[in-house]
Design an enzyme around this catalytic site. Structure first.
Site, short mmCIF file in Angstrom:
data_model
loop_
_atom_site.label_atom_id
_atom_site.label_comp_id
_atom_site.label_asym_id
_atom_site.label_seq_id
_atom_site.Cartn_x
_atom_site.Cartn_y
_atom_site.Cartn_z
N LYS A 93 13.18 -5.24 10.37
CA LYS A 93 12.82 -4.19 10.97
C LYS A 93 10.75 -5.03 10.42
O LYS A 93 10.75 -4.31 9.35
CB LYS A 93 12.67 -2.97 11.19
CG LYS A 93 12.08 -2.44 12.92
CD LYS A 93 10.58 -2.65 12.50
CE LYS A 93 9.71 -1.45 12.12
NZ LYS A 93 8.58 -1.39 12.46
N GLU A 120 5.27 -3.88 12.46
CA GLU A 120 4.70 -4.28 13.38
C GLU A 120 2.85 -4.62 13.22
O GLU A 120 2.36 -5.80 13.85
CB GLU A 120 4.35 -3.37 14.27
CG GLU A 120 3.59 -1.99 13.97
CD GLU A 120 4.02 -1.03 13.05
OE1 GLU A 120 3.21 0.44 12.89
OE2 GLU A 120 4.94 -1.47 12.50
N SER A 177 5.04 2.82 1.67
CA SER A 177 4.86 3.71 1.12
C SER A 177 4.88 4.52 1.04
O SER A 177 6.56 5.16 1.82
CB SER A 177 3.24 4.18 2.27
OG SER A 177 4.11 4.74 3.39
N CYS A 211 2.83 -4.69 -3.64
CA CYS A 211 2.95 -2.89 -4.64
C CYS A 211 2.56 -3.26 -6.37
O CYS A 211 3.45 -2.57 -6.83
CB CYS A 211 4.94 -2.59 -4.60
SG CYS A 211 5.97 -4.02 -4.59
N GLU A 257 -2.47 5.27 -4.46
CA GLU A 257 -2.24 3.76 -4.23
C GLU A 257 -3.42 3.78 -3.46
O GLU A 257 -3.16 3.91 -1.73
CB GLU A 257 -1.26 3.48 -3.50
CG GLU A 257 -0.93 1.72 -3.43
CD GLU A 257 0.12 1.76 -3.05
OE1 GLU A 257 1.26 0.40 -3.81
OE2 GLU A 257 1.23 2.47 -2.32
#
Length: 339
Positions: free
Chosen positions: A15, A18, A68, A123, A224
């Protein structure tokens, strides 16, 4: 993650975000062309509704996530409540410790590539440089012109060093962090907020941003940003730098630049971080090792890739057997032991 999963005999559902589904669809097409049977690799597009269906469906045995920290924590707890095995990787605030004996040319090259590559949207981006002792002014002197000269433009240009951010909303978010850094008292040495490219005026571009004299209570240090914003923090000693890194809520990656082996050994042994580098800007281990952080950068008992990845996508089975010719007569009332 799907490579290890399929290699271990599983079917896999991907998945994607989007906001960026195209590459996942292309990979599915390539795998089908290569002969992978239908149903082994699957792509499901959608938003939170699709996610919630996958992480609660009883036919899904395990869940692997990268994103996140708030979402990673949600994925971990929700999936665990539905009796699934979970590896859920969250946010990061990766530090580079710069010791006074470091090669500053290598340091600056490392910070430019790791801090501003992919426009800081990865990341393992370095977002904090910790200048130890008196090295700070020398570092800033070398680093500032390099940030100012970063070539920003569309990714189709092979000479471009930094492309656009992923969306207008994210551009506004990164700009708001720069605004907040200024309002909280950090010194903005390079301001990339005013970047405008002819022909791309509506693009989501921002130039490299460089802050100096950042403090640990500032939002640009604690949170972040996921953008091309590098903060320089000054610490008087190695111990102070190490404590600062260990006190941060994230524990994804870190690195130290030094010529001293004893300092490097102390750092790698004492830092509370999952992936550690010495004189390398992005401490990503080779794929046969595992990838994952500590603290609020990873939820679950397994990291990705390497042996941890294999353990995550397999189940342990132990078989105990004997053959008739080797069985002694008579009942035994003890657990089998070595005799």
């Amino acid at each position: 993650m799907f490579v290890i999963s399929i290699a271990c005999g599983n079917c896999f559902i991907l998945k994607p975000s989007e906001k960026d589904p195209s590459v996942s669809m292309m990979m599915a097409e390539l795998l089908k062309e290569a002969g992978l049977p239908d149903g082994v690799f699957n792509v499901v597009n959608g938003d939170k509704e699709a996610v919630d269906l996958l992480i609660t469906d009883p036919h899904v045995d395990s869940v692997s996530f990268v994103g996140s920290t708030p979402v990673a924590e949600y994925i971990y707890h929700t999936s665990s409540q539905h009796n699934k095995r979970v590896q859920s990787l969250g946010g990061a605030k990766n530090h580079m410790v710069v010791m006074p004996d470091a090669d500053l040319d290598q340091v600056v090259d490392g910070l430019i590539g790791a801090g501003y590559g992919s426009a800081g949207e990865r990341c393992m981006a370095l977002s904090v440089a910790v200048a130890v002792g008196d090295v700070g002014d020398k570092l800033i002197e070398k680093l500032t012109p390099r940030v100012q000269s970063l070539k920003v433009g569309p990714g189709t240009d092979p000479e471009v060093e930094m492309g656009p951010l992923i969306s207008k909303a994210h551009l506004q978010k990164v700009q708001s962090y720069v605004d907040k850094g200024v309002s909280e008292g950090a010194d903005l040495l390079v301001d990339g907020r005013s970047v405008s490219l002819q022909g791309y005026e509506d693009g989501y571009f921002i130039g490299g941003c460089l802050f100096d004299n950042v403090k640990q209570d500032m939002a640009i240090y604690k949170e972040e940003i996921f953008g091309p914003v590098l903060s320089v923090v000054h610490q008087p000693s190695f111990d102070d730098a190490l404590k600062m890194i260990n006190d941060h809520e994230f524990g994804n990656g870190t690195t130290i630049y030094t010529r001293d082996g004893d300092t490097a050994r102390a750092f790698t042994n004492q830092c509370k971080i999952g992936m550690v580098g010495v004189n390398v800007p992005i401490p990503v281990p080779m794929a046969f090792h595992s990838f994952g952080g500590w603290k609020r950068s990873l939820f679950g008992d397994h990291a990705m890739h390497g042996m941890d990845g294999v353990r995550f996508f397999t189940r342990l089975k132990t078989v105990t057997s004997r053959w008739p010719t080797g069985i002694r007569k008579g009942a035994e009332f003890i657990i089998p032991t070595m005799k």
